[in-house]
Design a protein around this motif. Sequence first.
Motif, PDB file in Angstrom:
ATOM      1  N   ARG A 294       7.368   7.257  -4.497  1.00 46.42           N
ATOM      2  CA  ARG A 294       8.211   7.293  -3.297  1.00 46.42           C
ATOM      3  C   ARG A 294       9.101   6.059  -3.214  1.00 46.42           C
ATOM      4  NH1 ARG A 294       6.598   6.916   1.371  1.00 46.42           N
ATOM      5  NH2 ARG A 294       4.463   6.193   1.104  1.00 46.42           N
ATOM      6  N   LEU A 295       8.557   4.899  -3.582  1.00 49.00           N
ATOM      7  CA  LEU A 295       9.355   3.677  -3.560  1.00 49.00           C
ATOM      8  C   LEU A 295      10.466   3.724  -4.606  1.00 49.00           C
ATOM      9  CD1 LEU A 295       6.491   1.035  -3.150  1.00 49.00           C
ATOM     10  CD2 LEU A 295       8.250   1.580  -1.453  1.00 49.00           C
TER      11      LEU A 295
ATOM     12  N   ARG B 160       0.861  -1.183   0.000  1.00 47.17           N
ATOM     13  CA  ARG B 160       0.000   0.000   0.000  1.00 47.17           C
ATOM     14  C   ARG B 160       0.903   1.240   0.000  1.00 47.17           C
ATOM     15  NH1 ARG B 160      -5.040  -1.604   3.922  1.00 47.17           N
ATOM     16  NH2 ARG B 160      -3.404  -2.156   5.418  1.00 47.17           N
ATOM     17  N   THR B 161       1.060   1.914   1.114  1.00 48.40           N
ATOM     18  CA  THR B 161       1.913   3.110   1.121  1.00 48.40           C
ATOM     19  C   THR B 161       3.386   2.768   1.003  1.00 48.40           C
ATOM     20  OG1 THR B 161       2.059   3.123   3.542  1.00 48.40           O
ATOM     21  CG2 THR B 161       0.231   4.338   2.537  1.00 48.40           C
ATOM     22  N   GLY B 162       3.760   1.544   1.385  1.00 46.09           N
ATOM     23  CA  GLY B 162       5.154   1.123   1.253  1.00 46.09           C
ATOM     24  C   GLY B 162       6.030   1.454   2.439  1.00 46.09           C
ATOM     25  N   GLY B 163       5.433   1.966   3.527  1.00 44.09           N
ATOM     26  CA  GLY B 163       6.232   2.328   4.697  1.00 44.09           C
ATOM     27  C   GLY B 163       6.975   1.154   5.301  1.00 44.09           C
ATOM     28  N   SER B 164       6.281   0.047   5.520  1.00 46.71           N
ATOM     29  CA  SER B 164       6.920  -1.148   6.081  1.00 46.71           C
ATOM     30  C   SER B 164       7.963  -1.715   5.131  1.00 46.71           C
ATOM     31  CB  SER B 164       5.860  -2.215   6.382  1.00 46.71           C
ATOM     32  OG  SER B 164       4.974  -1.784   7.393  1.00 46.71           O
ATOM     33  N   LEU B 165       7.659  -1.640   3.847  1.00 47.39           N
ATOM     34  CA  LEU B 165       8.593  -2.135   2.839  1.00 47.39           C
ATOM     35  C   LEU B 165       9.903  -1.348   2.869  1.00 47.39           C
ATOM     36  CD1 LEU B 165       9.407  -3.733   0.311  1.00 47.39           C
ATOM     37  CD2 LEU B 165       8.057  -2.115  -1.038  1.00 47.39           C
ATOM     38  N   LEU B 166       9.808  -0.036   2.955  1.00 41.96           N
ATOM     39  CA  LEU B 166      11.024   0.786   2.983  1.00 41.96           C
ATOM     40  C   LEU B 166      11.835   0.542   4.248  1.00 41.96           C
ATOM     41  CD1 LEU B 166       9.751   4.174   1.507  1.00 41.96           C
ATOM     42  CD2 LEU B 166      11.240   2.488   0.415  1.00 41.96           C
ATOM     43  N   GLN B 167      11.145   0.357   5.381  1.00 43.53           N
ATOM     44  CA  GLN B 167      11.854   0.027   6.624  1.00 43.53           C
ATOM     45  C   GLN B 167      12.637  -1.268   6.469  1.00 43.53           C
ATOM     46  OE1 GLN B 167       9.073  -0.120   9.935  1.00 43.53           O
ATOM     47  NE2 GLN B 167       9.954   1.756  10.765  1.00 43.53           N
ATOM     48  N   ALA B 168      11.981  -2.277   5.904  1.00 48.18           N
ATOM     49  CA  ALA B 168      12.624  -3.577   5.725  1.00 48.18           C
ATOM     50  C   ALA B 168      13.768  -3.480   4.730  1.00 48.18           C
ATOM     51  CB  ALA B 168      11.594  -4.608   5.270  1.00 48.18           C
ATOM     52  N   ALA B 169      13.541  -2.762   3.627  1.00 47.83           N
ATOM     53  CA  ALA B 169      14.583  -2.622   2.606  1.00 47.83           C
ATOM     54  C   ALA B 169      15.830  -1.963   3.186  1.00 47.83           C
ATOM     55  CB  ALA B 169      14.051  -1.807   1.428  1.00 47.83           C
ATOM     56  N   GLU B 170      15.620  -0.942   4.015  1.00 45.82           N
ATOM     57  CA  GLU B 170      16.760  -0.262   4.654  1.00 45.82           C
ATOM     58  C   GLU B 170      17.511  -1.213   5.576  1.00 45.82           C
ATOM     59  OE1 GLU B 170      17.711   3.967   6.871  1.00 45.82           O
ATOM     60  OE2 GLU B 170      15.673   3.178   6.927  1.00 45.82           O
ATOM     61  N   ALA B 171      16.768  -2.062   6.297  1.00 48.98           N
ATOM     62  CA  ALA B 171      17.403  -3.019   7.207  1.00 48.98           C
ATOM     63  C   ALA B 171      18.235  -4.042   6.432  1.00 48.98           C
ATOM     64  CB  ALA B 171      16.343  -3.732   8.034  1.00 48.98           C
TER      65      ALA B 171
END
Length: 306
Positions: free
Chosen positions: A263-264, A227-238
């Motif tokens: 944004r992604l 959806r917004t990709g917030g969790s995805l970006l957190q995981a990608a950064e990790a």
Amino acid sequence: MKKLLFTISAYRYLETAFLATGDYDRGELHQEPFPDGEIYRRVVDDAWGRDVVLLGGTPTDADWLELYDFGSAISRAGARSLSIVMPYFGYSTMERAVKPGEVVTAKTRARLISSIPPCEGGTRTFLFDLHTDGIEFYFSDSHTTHHVYGAPIVTEAIASIASGKDFVLGATDAGRAKWVESLARSMHCEPAFVYKRRDPTSGDLTVTGVNADVKGKCVVIYDDMIRTGGSLLQAAEAYKSAGATEVHAMASHLVLPGDALDRLNESGLVASVNGTDSHPRSQAALAAGGHVVSVAGLLAREVGRS
């Protein structure tokens, strides 16, 4: 005789792929708005005695009503059977109540579709990669529901994205780890997920670590929807901080509201955003260079089995 395929307006982009399977005649639906906001709708082609397929997911409230109106009209028009194919079931994350008085919208919408009059030869509803398995049981017994799992096309897409690379299949958090582990086993690769901790004061989630060795590897993060990709970006950064060479995203449903896709793609963390074409926003991901695999063949085969 071939089945008669009708498609709601939001899913016209998927109609050609369904027709390409060779099992359908194309049916026409007509609608036009009135100045007062009401909508005129008509099933143009005769459904009497036909085995009918109504194709349409429900990303918006308008899509829910269009699917319901046309499904009811097709049944009343004398269709022998009706197969409702829903590539995307809207409100699937609202499948339970947490606070008193909350509406379990996934259940009320299942009841709405269940109220479409049953046909003599049966009314079936096909659902694709539901957020929660139990949703298929929210429908009444007058409709036979089929939950179609996307693993065959999802794993094929992941293999294409990671072709020739040493890759790990990642999850956004431990909550999705079980499903990712299942996919990873079928693909003979290592699964990974990120640990998160919730701040007791603010309630915010922060990433605290990664459970697997991803150093020097490509990570493909799978989730049922983006959806917004917030969790995805957190995981990608990790994963990148842990040494991953590149991170790609893969989802069964590319919801991507507003500027989420931009944004992604502009984050510098995600190399590509990929998924199936179960949601209309998948076409934006495709135009942006993402790998988008069609659900049409898989769903058409399941309809054919019925």
